[in-house]
Design a protein around this motif. Structure first.
Motif, PDB file in Angstrom:
ATOM      1  N   THR A 130       0.812  -1.227   0.000  1.00  0.00           N
ATOM      2  CA  THR A 130       0.000   0.000   0.000  1.00  0.00           C
ATOM      3  C   THR A 130       0.840   1.271   0.000  1.00  0.00           C
ATOM      4  O   THR A 130       0.306   2.368   0.129  1.00  0.00           O
ATOM      5  CB  THR A 130      -0.939   0.039   1.219  1.00  0.00           C
ATOM      6  OG1 THR A 130      -0.144   0.030   2.386  1.00  0.00           O
ATOM      7  CG2 THR A 130      -1.889  -1.127   1.219  1.00  0.00           C
ATOM      8  N   VAL A 131       2.153   1.115  -0.147  1.00  0.00           N
ATOM      9  CA  VAL A 131       3.005   2.303  -0.115  1.00  0.00           C
ATOM     10  C   VAL A 131       2.638   3.272  -1.241  1.00  0.00           C
ATOM     11  O   VAL A 131       2.431   2.871  -2.383  1.00  0.00           O
ATOM     12  CB  VAL A 131       4.495   1.891  -0.209  1.00  0.00           C
ATOM     13  CG1 VAL A 131       5.318   2.944  -0.916  1.00  0.00           C
ATOM     14  CG2 VAL A 131       5.039   1.665   1.181  1.00  0.00           C
ATOM     15  N   GLY A 132       2.504   4.523  -0.900  1.00  0.00           N
ATOM     16  CA  GLY A 132       2.259   5.546  -1.922  1.00  0.00           C
ATOM     17  C   GLY A 132       0.818   5.663  -2.376  1.00  0.00           C
ATOM     18  O   GLY A 132       0.527   6.423  -3.288  1.00  0.00           O
ATOM     19  N   LEU A 133      -0.082   4.900  -1.753  1.00  0.00           N
ATOM     20  CA  LEU A 133      -1.488   4.990  -2.167  1.00  0.00           C
ATOM     21  C   LEU A 133      -2.233   5.976  -1.265  1.00  0.00           C
ATOM     22  O   LEU A 133      -1.843   6.215  -0.128  1.00  0.00           O
ATOM     23  CB  LEU A 133      -2.153   3.616  -2.080  1.00  0.00           C
ATOM     24  CG  LEU A 133      -1.502   2.503  -2.884  1.00  0.00           C
ATOM     25  CD1 LEU A 133      -2.346   1.240  -2.797  1.00  0.00           C
ATOM     26  CD2 LEU A 133      -1.306   2.897  -4.336  1.00  0.00           C
ATOM     27  N   ASP A 134      -3.320   6.520  -1.781  1.00  0.00           N
ATOM     28  CA  ASP A 134      -4.101   7.420  -0.932  1.00  0.00           C
ATOM     29  C   ASP A 134      -5.016   6.583  -0.031  1.00  0.00           C
ATOM     30  O   ASP A 134      -5.171   5.380  -0.242  1.00  0.00           O
ATOM     31  CB  ASP A 134      -4.844   8.475  -1.778  1.00  0.00           C
ATOM     32  CG  ASP A 134      -5.993   7.890  -2.580  1.00  0.00           C
ATOM     33  OD1 ASP A 134      -6.630   6.918  -2.107  1.00  0.00           O
ATOM     34  OD2 ASP A 134      -6.268   8.407  -3.671  1.00  0.00           O
ATOM     35  N   PRO A 135      -5.601   7.206   0.987  1.00  0.00           N
ATOM     36  CA  PRO A 135      -6.340   6.427   1.987  1.00  0.00           C
ATOM     37  C   PRO A 135      -7.438   5.524   1.411  1.00  0.00           C
ATOM     38  O   PRO A 135      -7.611   4.398   1.872  1.00  0.00           O
ATOM     39  CB  PRO A 135      -6.941   7.502   2.891  1.00  0.00           C
ATOM     40  CG  PRO A 135      -6.003   8.651   2.769  1.00  0.00           C
ATOM     41  CD  PRO A 135      -5.499   8.626   1.357  1.00  0.00           C
ATOM     42  N   ASN A 136      -8.155   6.003   0.390  1.00  0.00           N
ATOM     43  CA  ASN A 136      -9.188   5.152  -0.209  1.00  0.00           C
ATOM     44  C   ASN A 136      -8.586   3.951  -0.906  1.00  0.00           C
ATOM     45  O   ASN A 136      -9.080   2.825  -0.785  1.00  0.00           O
ATOM     46  CB  ASN A 136     -10.011   5.937  -1.236  1.00  0.00           C
ATOM     47  CG  ASN A 136     -10.998   6.840  -0.542  1.00  0.00           C
ATOM     48  OD1 ASN A 136     -11.486   6.513   0.533  1.00  0.00           O
ATOM     49  ND2 ASN A 136     -11.266   7.979  -1.148  1.00  0.00           N
ATOM     50  N   GLN A 137      -7.516   4.201  -1.638  1.00  0.00           N
ATOM     51  CA  GLN A 137      -6.851   3.097  -2.344  1.00  0.00           C
ATOM     52  C   GLN A 137      -6.284   2.097  -1.339  1.00  0.00           C
ATOM     53  O   GLN A 137      -6.317   0.893  -1.571  1.00  0.00           O
ATOM     54  CB  GLN A 137      -5.726   3.652  -3.223  1.00  0.00           C
ATOM     55  CG  GLN A 137      -6.225   4.559  -4.330  1.00  0.00           C
ATOM     56  CD  GLN A 137      -5.099   5.359  -4.967  1.00  0.00           C
ATOM     57  OE1 GLN A 137      -4.035   5.557  -4.388  1.00  0.00           O
ATOM     58  NE2 GLN A 137      -5.335   5.809  -6.190  1.00  0.00           N
ATOM     59  N   ILE A 138      -5.778   2.619  -0.218  1.00  0.00           N
ATOM     60  CA  ILE A 138      -5.228   1.724   0.808  1.00  0.00           C
ATOM     61  C   ILE A 138      -6.318   0.778   1.303  1.00  0.00           C
ATOM     62  O   ILE A 138      -6.116  -0.433   1.406  1.00  0.00           O
ATOM     63  CB  ILE A 138      -4.632   2.538   1.979  1.00  0.00           C
ATOM     64  CG1 ILE A 138      -3.340   3.207   1.513  1.00  0.00           C
ATOM     65  CG2 ILE A 138      -4.374   1.651   3.192  1.00  0.00           C
ATOM     66  CD1 ILE A 138      -2.687   4.113   2.537  1.00  0.00           C
TER      67      ILE A 138
END
Ligand code: ADP
Ligand code: MG
Length: 351
Positions: A159-167
């Protein structure tokens, strides 16, 4: 399912991974938790046969990854830290390419459809990977790992570098995959490991610092009966502080009390520690009532995974699970995003 015995990796005289052993059972979601540079990626690269170990052994389903690499690797889907995407290909073109590369024998069209549906890629299959958002690119990376239905998935900081929704999307997907796969996932983000994993291995400076469920790890570290209180005195001046401190000190079971900062005008916080297994909350309440003081806040300092992590990783040596000694001063912090910020204390150690 996966057995790692005395795994060691040296880069020149740099010991990246030092005598790590663990087992992962079928269907488990195991989290590797550790700060940057702990040796997570190195371990995962060895598990997947991407790099060789200096010594030690890795068995995937009983097959030695170095002796029978093709057989062992067939059981593993790997999402490296930097997903190996060809950005000038379309999603379909790329996944088809991976299908061929893995010499997949599953019915091509149906299998690619399944993988795309699982990773929610069905509506971008004809897009160039270059033009996808980071979250979508990561899903393509996951899809690539899923081709040929390997029973084991190894995901390096997915999940590195993803925004909270993408996480949240990726986490949900990993949880779902965990129902049918053995998953090893690395992260330096503590809530992530807590949210997704059944079991946690804390790795620090190339060694296993702890191995267990979050609860097990917590149980093995003494819980302090510490709390922070915000008490409103009757005069709203600094004079309240001394009165309140001495009143708290008189309560049975109180070991330690200290006035902390002024948090609201003329109102202070107090750090209180009680004897082990003594609950002083009601006595505190009673005492405040008698004095016409108000408790505006009471916060128990329970050990969170963060605390556990900080304690364990702040020690240079492997901490025995029952260690009760007080932890040394630490310079590891968790920021508001839950990421670990490691600024190690300069105490003569290398690095
Ligand atoms: P993590 O994934 O936990 O952040 P890594 O496994 O990437 O940690 O790195 C562990 C240690 O090994 C680090 O100190 C890193 O600098 C070192 N290291 C990693 N790869 C190499 C390499 N190819 N050559 C030399 N040192 C390396
Ligand atoms: Mg890494």
């Amino acid at each position: 399912m996966i057995e790692v015995k005395h795994l060691t990796k040296r880069y020149g005289d740099k010991q990246a991974v030092n005598d790590i052993s663990f087992k992962v059972e079928k269907g488990e979601i195991l989290g590797f938790l550790g700060p940057n540079g702990a040796g997570k990626s190195t371990t995962m690269n060895m598990l997947t046969g991407y790099i060789s170990s200096t010594s030690g052994q890795i068995l995937i389903n009983g097959t030695d990854i170095l002796e029978e690499p093709i057989k062992a690797k067939a059981s593993i889907g790997y999402l490296p830290e930097i997903p190996p995407l060809y950005v000038d290909m379309t999603v379909d073109g790329y996944l088809g390419f991976v299908y061929d590369l893995k010499k997949c024998k599953l019915p091509r069209k149906a299998h690619l459809n399944d993988v795309c549906a699982l990773c929610q890629l069905s509506n971008v299959r004809n897009r160039l990977i270059r033009n996808l958002s980071k979250g979508y690119k990561q899903r393509v990376g996951l899809a690539q790992a899923l081709i040929n239905n390997p029973p084991v998935l190894i995901l390096d900081e997915p999940t590195v570098g993803l925004d909270p929704n993408q996480i949240i999307e990726i986490r949900t997907l990993i949880k779902k995959l965990g129902k049918s796969h053995t998953v090893i996932l690395s992260s330096h983000i503590l809530p992530e490991i807590q949210a997704v994993c059944d079991r946690i291995i804390i790795i620090n400076k190339g060694v296993v610092a702890a191995d267990g469920t979050a609860d097990e790890i917590a149980k093995n570290i003494t819980n302090e009966h510490k709390m922070t209180l915000r008490i409103e005195g009757d005069t709203h001046t600094a004079a309240d502080k001394d009165k309140i401190v001495s009143a708290i000190r008189k309560i049975d079971g109180v070991k330690y009390v200290r006035a902390d900062m002024e948090r609201e005008k003329g109102i202070y916080d107090y750090d209180v520690e009680a004897e082990e297994k003594v609950d002083i909350r009601r006595a505190l309440n009673q005492m405040c009532r008698e004095n016409n003081w108000n408790i505006l806040m009471l916060q128990l300092s329970d050990l969170t995974l963060e605390d556990i992590f900080l304690r364990i990783t702040s020690s240079d040596i492997q901490v025995p699970r029952s260690d009760e000694s007080s932890a040394p001063v630490i310079d590891l912090n968790v920021n508001e995003k839950g990421e670990l910020v490691a600024t190690e204390k300069q105490n003569g150690g290398q690095e």
